[in-house]
Design a protein around this motif. Structure first.
Motif, short mmCIF file in Angstrom:
data_model
loop_
_atom_site.label_atom_id
_atom_site.label_comp_id
_atom_site.label_asym_id
_atom_site.label_seq_id
_atom_site.Cartn_x
_atom_site.Cartn_y
_atom_site.Cartn_z
N VAL A 83 -7.10 -27.99 13.93
CA VAL A 83 -6.78 -29.00 14.94
C VAL A 83 -7.96 -29.96 15.09
N GLY A 84 -7.71 -31.23 14.81
CA GLY A 84 -8.77 -32.22 14.88
C GLY A 84 -8.53 -33.27 15.96
N VAL A 85 -9.50 -34.13 16.12
CA VAL A 85 -9.37 -35.26 17.03
C VAL A 85 -8.23 -36.14 16.53
N ASP A 86 -7.44 -36.63 17.45
CA ASP A 86 -6.25 -37.45 17.21
C ASP A 86 -5.04 -36.65 16.74
N ASP A 87 -5.17 -35.33 16.60
CA ASP A 87 -4.00 -34.49 16.38
C ASP A 87 -3.35 -34.26 17.74
N TYR A 88 -2.16 -33.66 17.72
CA TYR A 88 -1.41 -33.41 18.94
C TYR A 88 -1.21 -31.92 19.13
N ILE A 89 -1.21 -31.50 20.39
CA ILE A 89 -0.89 -30.12 20.73
C ILE A 89 0.38 -30.15 21.56
N GLU A 90 1.37 -29.40 21.11
CA GLU A 90 2.61 -29.24 21.87
C GLU A 90 2.48 -27.92 22.63
N PHE A 91 2.33 -28.02 23.93
CA PHE A 91 2.19 -26.84 24.77
C PHE A 91 3.57 -26.35 25.18
N VAL A 92 3.77 -25.04 25.07
CA VAL A 92 5.05 -24.42 25.39
C VAL A 92 4.86 -23.48 26.58
N LYS A 93 5.73 -23.62 27.57
CA LYS A 93 5.66 -22.78 28.76
C LYS A 93 6.16 -21.38 28.42
N GLU A 94 5.36 -20.38 28.73
CA GLU A 94 5.67 -19.01 28.34
C GLU A 94 7.01 -18.52 28.88
N SER A 95 7.32 -18.82 30.14
CA SER A 95 8.55 -18.29 30.75
C SER A 95 9.80 -19.09 30.40
N ASN A 96 9.60 -20.28 29.84
CA ASN A 96 10.74 -21.13 29.51
C ASN A 96 10.37 -21.97 28.29
N LYS A 97 10.64 -21.43 27.13
CA LYS A 97 10.20 -22.05 25.87
C LYS A 97 10.76 -23.46 25.65
N SER A 98 11.79 -23.83 26.40
CA SER A 98 12.33 -25.18 26.25
C SER A 98 11.47 -26.22 26.98
N GLN A 99 10.59 -25.76 27.87
CA GLN A 99 9.68 -26.69 28.56
C GLN A 99 8.44 -26.87 27.69
N ARG A 100 8.23 -28.13 27.30
CA ARG A 100 7.12 -28.45 26.41
C ARG A 100 6.51 -29.78 26.81
N VAL A 101 5.21 -29.90 26.61
CA VAL A 101 4.52 -31.18 26.79
C VAL A 101 3.60 -31.39 25.59
N ILE A 102 3.45 -32.64 25.21
CA ILE A 102 2.60 -32.98 24.08
C ILE A 102 1.39 -33.75 24.59
N ARG A 103 0.23 -33.35 24.12
CA ARG A 103 -1.02 -34.03 24.47
C ARG A 103 -1.81 -34.31 23.19
N ARG A 104 -2.59 -35.39 23.23
CA ARG A 104 -3.41 -35.76 22.08
C ARG A 104 -4.82 -35.22 22.28
#
Length: 127
Positions: free
Chosen positions: A43-64
């Motif tokens: 994982v490098g600078v300018d890559d994205y991380i898609e965070f997944v909520k443990e209790s509800n895998k359909s809830q996701r947010v993407i951050r750079r």
């Protein structure tokens, strides 16, 4: 077609406990800290991380990823990060000490793994 930095960016998935997910989704947590294992080294600078909520895998947010801080231990990395960010921005109560934050990480990570891999903090921004 021209190559741009964005074209070469990658997205990585990371699972989070509900409270940490909610803090990232709200924008109050802007630093995510993990072991610097083989997976995180990709994982490098300018890559994205898609965070997944443990209790509800359909809830996701993407951050750079806007910056990475790498060190040998949670204590070292948090010592650097806390010069610029509040404990709350790392997902801890605002009145947390460096020692209490390090101790909290040992609930998730083994000290031997910390020494083996080192530690990375990803400073993230809203996409």
């Amino acid at each position: 077609m021209k190559d741009t930095k964005e074209d070469m960016s990658k997205t990585f998935v990371m699972h989070l406990s509900d409270d940490m997910f909610d803090a990232i989704a709200a924008g109050t947590k802007v630093v995510e800290t993990r072991l610097f294992d083989e997976k995180r080294k990709l994982v490098g600078v300018d890559d994205y991380i898609e965070f997944v909520k443990e209790s509800n895998k359909s809830q996701r947010v993407i951050r750079r990823v806007v910056e990475r801080v790498i060190g040998k231990s949670f204590e070292e990395v948090f010592g650097i990060i806390l010069l610029r960010f509040s404990p709350k921005q790392l997902g801890s109560p605002d009145d947390s000490s460096l020692n209490s934050m390090v101790k909290a990480m040992y609930k998730y990570y083994d000290r031997d793994k910390e020494l083996q891999h080192g530690v990375i903090s990803f400073i993230i921004d809203v996409v």
